[in-house]
Design a protein around this motif. Structure first.
Motif, short mmCIF file in Angstrom:
data_model
loop_
_atom_site.label_atom_id
_atom_site.label_comp_id
_atom_site.label_asym_id
_atom_site.label_seq_id
_atom_site.Cartn_x
_atom_site.Cartn_y
_atom_site.Cartn_z
N UNK A 1 29.26 -8.30 2.47
CA UNK A 1 28.45 -8.82 1.36
C UNK A 1 27.25 -9.59 1.91
N UNK A 2 26.03 -9.29 1.48
CA UNK A 2 24.86 -10.01 1.98
C UNK A 2 24.78 -11.40 1.40
N UNK A 3 24.23 -12.33 2.14
CA UNK A 3 24.02 -13.69 1.65
C UNK A 3 22.97 -13.68 0.56
N UNK A 4 23.16 -14.36 -0.58
CA UNK A 4 24.31 -15.17 -0.95
C UNK A 4 25.30 -14.41 -1.80
N UNK A 5 25.52 -13.12 -1.50
CA UNK A 5 26.37 -12.24 -2.29
C UNK A 5 27.64 -12.82 -2.81
N UNK A 6 28.69 -12.81 -2.01
CA UNK A 6 29.99 -13.29 -2.46
C UNK A 6 30.26 -14.66 -1.83
N UNK A 7 30.16 -15.74 -2.58
CA UNK A 7 30.34 -17.07 -1.99
C UNK A 7 31.74 -17.28 -1.42
N UNK A 8 32.76 -16.65 -2.04
CA UNK A 8 34.13 -16.81 -1.54
C UNK A 8 34.25 -16.20 -0.15
N UNK A 9 33.61 -15.03 0.04
CA UNK A 9 33.64 -14.40 1.36
C UNK A 9 33.01 -15.30 2.41
N UNK A 10 31.87 -15.86 2.10
CA UNK A 10 31.15 -16.68 3.09
C UNK A 10 31.88 -18.00 3.36
N UNK A 11 32.52 -18.54 2.33
CA UNK A 11 33.35 -19.73 2.56
C UNK A 11 34.48 -19.38 3.53
#
Length: 212
Positions: free
Chosen positions: A152-162
């Motif tokens: 997922x590209x930033x800021x796509x899925x915040x849960x993934x990036x967290x």
């Protein structure tokens, strides 16, 4: 062998491992949510069996052996699934750090148990913090990562990036806690090594026949 309630919960956690794998690869849109639920239930049983064992003094040798095995298996399998679903170099690196540390610390604890110093490498506060961060990271990533999907590209899925950032933090905490255990065990390891060398030297001296 008597099965206590904590041991049965630990066995249930092991049974959840193949369930997690099967659910993760099901070809449905809800499998990411189901995978996260299975992992969350496993994490709850991990906390619950420890609480019951302490609260009701329900301990057993088999349960003490099985509990860390179940934890490490669940974490390792979750990491393998996440790396397969999101095969990036950094994800693979963090997973390798966490799994490698678990293997190294398990070997260290086994060694310390052999020399009667098992309590030297008991779970420390930093290890508990690492476990919490790691579990939250894996929960977020299992929810966000789908096999075959693109990152997922930033800021796509915040849960993934967290989850991504927390997994990196967990890996660093893993190295920190591993170093803490090694430093704690080092004096005992060196003392045992010196004892082994002295014993070998004494045996060699005895085995040398006297000159006539």
């Amino acid at each position: 062998m008597k099965l206590t309630v904590p041991t049965m919960l630990t066995l249930a956690r092991i049974v959840m491992i193949p369930v997690l794998v099967v659910v993760f690869y099901l070809p449905y849109a809800w499998t990411n949510f189901a995978s996260a639920v299975v992992f969350a239930l496993a994490a709850i049983t991990d906390w619950l069996d420890g609480w019951i064992a302490r609260r009701y003094q329900s301990h057993s040798a088999f349960g003490a052996f099985l509990d860390p095995v179940a934890d490490k298996l669940m974490v390792a399998v979750a990491l393998f699934l996440i790396v397969q679903g999101h095969p990036t170099p950094w994800m693979a690196f963090w997973a390798a750090v966490i799994v490698g540390r678990e293997i190294a610390v398990s070997a260290l604890r086994e060694w310390m148990a052999e020399i009667g110093q098992r309590a030297t490498v008991k779970v420390a506060a930093i290890g508990k913090i690492k476990t919490v961060v790691q579990m939250v990271a894996l929960l977020c990533l299992l929810y966000s990562v789908v096999p075959g999907s693109k990152p997922a590209p930033w800021p796509g899925d915040p849960i993934f990036h967290i989850g991504d950032w927390m997994l990196a933090a967990a890996a660093l905490l893993t190295l920190w806690s591993g170093a803490h255990y090694l430093i704690s065990a080092w004096p005992a390891l060196m003392a045992d090594e010196k004892k082994s060398v002295d014993t070998a030297a004494a045996d060699a001296k005895i085995s040398i026949p006297p000159r006539e």
